[in-house]
Design a protein around this motif. Structure first.
Motif, short mmCIF file in Angstrom:
data_model
loop_
_atom_site.label_atom_id
_atom_site.label_comp_id
_atom_site.label_asym_id
_atom_site.label_seq_id
_atom_site.Cartn_x
_atom_site.Cartn_y
_atom_site.Cartn_z
N GLY A 198 3.19 5.88 -2.81
CA GLY A 198 4.37 6.64 -3.23
C GLY A 198 4.46 6.78 -4.74
N LEU A 199 4.17 5.67 -5.46
CA LEU A 199 4.21 5.74 -6.92
C LEU A 199 3.12 6.67 -7.46
CD1 LEU A 199 4.87 1.98 -7.81
CD2 LEU A 199 6.50 3.90 -7.88
N ALA A 200 1.93 6.62 -6.83
CA ALA A 200 0.86 7.51 -7.28
C ALA A 200 1.23 8.98 -7.05
CB ALA A 200 -0.44 7.17 -6.54
N LEU A 201 1.87 9.27 -5.91
CA LEU A 201 2.28 10.64 -5.63
C LEU A 201 3.33 11.11 -6.64
CD1 LEU A 201 2.19 13.13 -3.81
CD2 LEU A 201 3.96 12.04 -2.39
N LEU A 202 4.29 10.23 -6.96
CA LEU A 202 5.30 10.59 -7.95
C LEU A 202 4.68 10.83 -9.32
CD1 LEU A 202 8.25 8.16 -7.04
CD2 LEU A 202 8.11 10.64 -6.65
N GLN A 203 3.72 10.00 -9.68
CA GLN A 203 3.06 10.19 -10.97
C GLN A 203 2.29 11.50 -11.03
OE1 GLN A 203 0.67 6.72 -11.59
NE2 GLN A 203 2.41 5.38 -12.06
N GLU A 204 1.62 11.86 -9.93
CA GLU A 204 0.88 13.13 -9.91
C GLU A 204 1.82 14.32 -10.03
OE1 GLU A 204 -1.36 13.14 -6.36
OE2 GLU A 204 -2.75 11.55 -6.98
N GLN A 205 2.91 14.29 -9.26
CA GLN A 205 3.84 15.42 -9.31
C GLN A 205 4.54 15.50 -10.66
OE1 GLN A 205 3.96 17.69 -6.94
NE2 GLN A 205 2.42 16.53 -5.80
N SER A 206 4.93 14.35 -11.20
CA SER A 206 5.60 14.37 -12.51
C SER A 206 4.65 14.83 -13.60
CB SER A 206 6.15 12.98 -12.84
OG SER A 206 5.09 12.04 -12.92
N THR B 165 0.83 -1.21 0.00
CA THR B 165 0.00 0.00 0.00
C THR B 165 0.86 1.25 0.00
OG1 THR B 165 -1.75 -1.18 1.18
CG2 THR B 165 -1.81 1.24 1.22
N TYR B 166 1.92 1.26 0.83
CA TYR B 166 2.82 2.41 0.88
C TYR B 166 3.52 2.62 -0.46
CZ TYR B 166 2.16 2.18 5.94
OH TYR B 166 1.63 2.17 7.20
N ILE B 167 3.93 1.52 -1.07
CA ILE B 167 4.61 1.63 -2.36
C ILE B 167 3.67 2.18 -3.43
CG2 ILE B 167 5.70 0.32 -4.23
CD1 ILE B 167 6.89 -1.52 -2.13
N ASP B 168 2.43 1.69 -3.42
CA ASP B 168 1.46 2.20 -4.40
C ASP B 168 1.17 3.68 -4.18
OD1 ASP B 168 1.35 -0.32 -5.49
OD2 ASP B 168 -0.44 -0.93 -4.34
#
Length: 434
Positions: free
Chosen positions: A166-174, A161-164
């Motif tokens: 984190g990846l979602a946050l990175l995708q939003e910011q990118s 869950t934490y990894i997902d």
């Protein structure tokens, strides 16, 4: 005698009086207040300021809307202007050494393209050699982190869950960043067209920047042309000073952080240096954000101790830039409060993403100098306005150009078409009469 004087009765108060008598007996009513208007003077002044501010805000909003609508033209033009400010010192050096203008333009463009191509080749070369090892080491680091979290009692589902997240946050910011970075267009054709347009505009500005500026000045009324000309030249000189200094600061930041990464054996040292160089054109913020990439790579590939050392290198370079390089190189020409820089960069990135953050500081510096030159009246006297400003970007040499044809530093006469905007200190016109 006082008894012979008629007494004013109660009803005499309500009898009509002459205008002079009424005004003399009621001094508490302002003479400028309209008859029968109960609105206080302070409220009238506040509303007068309010509607004028609304008009200004509306004009700015319309201007921003037009820029967004014509972004395929505006952004390449701004890139060309910024590149002109970066390369014009080298071109002016060639012109002062009697090199023909066409040859100076060709040499400047070829040298710039050669430097950019060389940096791209170095980055591609090192990435092709070290990226597989970095990717493999990244996978190992993720597995080690997962095992460490399991030893702490964190379940596998929570880790996923934490990894997902984190990846979602990175995708939003990118996605937010790249939406601004791709403001030139969403297709390769738009990007290529923007690059060609920027190159063509750069050549035109280098070849006939003075003629273009004179045409722009003639769009204003005759009575305002002199003020616009002087203010624009002072603003352009400030942009050149800023770009030249920022180029040197970015180079020193890139060399310092890249050399630190190389000595600490952090992979991808050359791409890190190039990234820091590009990011340093966004003052205070860009070099820090790009430096965190070096720290992250060191953490993943070399471990926490090397990452801590890399962080120390990034912070040391930033301290040297903020307390030594910026005051020494900028001098009294550009004094900008860090709060002003952060607010301008944040506002520019909110409006236009990465291009907004890139152009925010030089655009704000230009607008500041133009406003100070016009408001202080220094365009009439040639003096340099002084003041304790949060954004003091007034160039050292400020004032009107001497009338008639301009002279170069070598003493040769420059034709009217060869006269460029004042991109150098106006030493040849000191003491000249208007």
């Amino acid at each position: 005698m006082s008894e012979d004087k008629p007494r004013a009765g109660f009803w005499d108060v309500f009898r009509p009086r002459a205008a002079g008598t009424h005004a003399a007996r009621t001094p508490d009513v302002p003479a400028s207040a309209p008859a029968g208007t109960p609105v206080p003077a302070g409220l009238r002044i506040a509303t007068a300021y309010a509607w004028r501010m609304l008009v200004i805000a509306g004009a700015i909003a319309v201007l921003i809307w037009l820029v967004i609508q014509f972004k395929l033209l505006v952004i390449p033009l701004l890139i060309a202007i910024l590149l002109t400010a970066l390369v014009y010192p080298a071109m002016s050096w060639l012109l002062r050494h009697r090199v023909p203008r066409w040859a100076a333009i060709a040499v400047t463009l070829i040298a710039t393209l050669a430097i950019v191509a060389g940096l791209v080749w170095l980055v591609a070369w090192q990435i092709s050699r070290q990226f597989p090892d970095v990717r493999a080491r990244t996978g190992e680091a993720i597995d080690e982190l997962r095992a460490f979290l399991l030893t702490l009692g964190v379940s596998e589902s929570e880790i996923n869950t934490y990894i997902d997240q984190g990846l979602a946050l990175l995708q939003e910011q990118s996605a937010a960043l790249w939406s601004g970075a791709l403001a030139l267009g969403s297709t390769v054709g738009h990007v290529a067209a923007g690059a060609l347009l920027a190159l063509f505009a750069l050549i035109c500005i280098l070849a006939d920047g003075g003629g273009i500026w004179r045409w722009a000045v003639h769009l204003f009324p005759t009575s305002a042309r002199r003020a616009v000309d002087i203010a624009g030249r002072n603003g352009w000189q400030t942009v050149v000073n800023y770009a030249r200094t920022q180029m040197l600061v970015a180079t020193i930041d890139a060399v310092g952080i890249g050399l630190g990464a190389f000595l600490l054996q952090v992979p991808l040292a050359i791409p890190i240096a190039v990234l820091v160089f590009l990011g340093s054109f966004v003052p205070l913020v860009g070099a820090i954000l790009t430096g965190t990439v070096a720290v992250f790579i060191a953490l993943v590939y070399n471990g926490p101790w090397i990452a801590l050392a890399m962080l120390a290198v990034v912070l040391a370079v930033q301290q040297i830039e903020g307390h030594v390089l910026q005051p020494l190189l900028m001098g009294s020409a550009v004094k900008v409060h860090p709060l002003a820089v952060v607010m301008v960069v944040a506002g520019g990135s909110m409006i236009a993403g990465i291009p907004g953050a890139l152009f925010a500081v030089p655009l704000a510096a230009f607008v500041n100098v133009v406003a100070v030159t016009l408001s202080s009246g220094s365009w009439r006297t040639g003096g340099r306005p002084h003041g304790d400003l949060i954004w003091d970007t007034v160039p050292k040499t400020i004032g009107p150009r001497a009338p008639g044809p301009a002279r170069s530093r070598t003493g040769t006469m420059l034709s009217e078409s060869d006269t460029e905007p004042n991109t150098e200190p106006n030493t040849e016109t000191k003491g000249s009469a208007e």
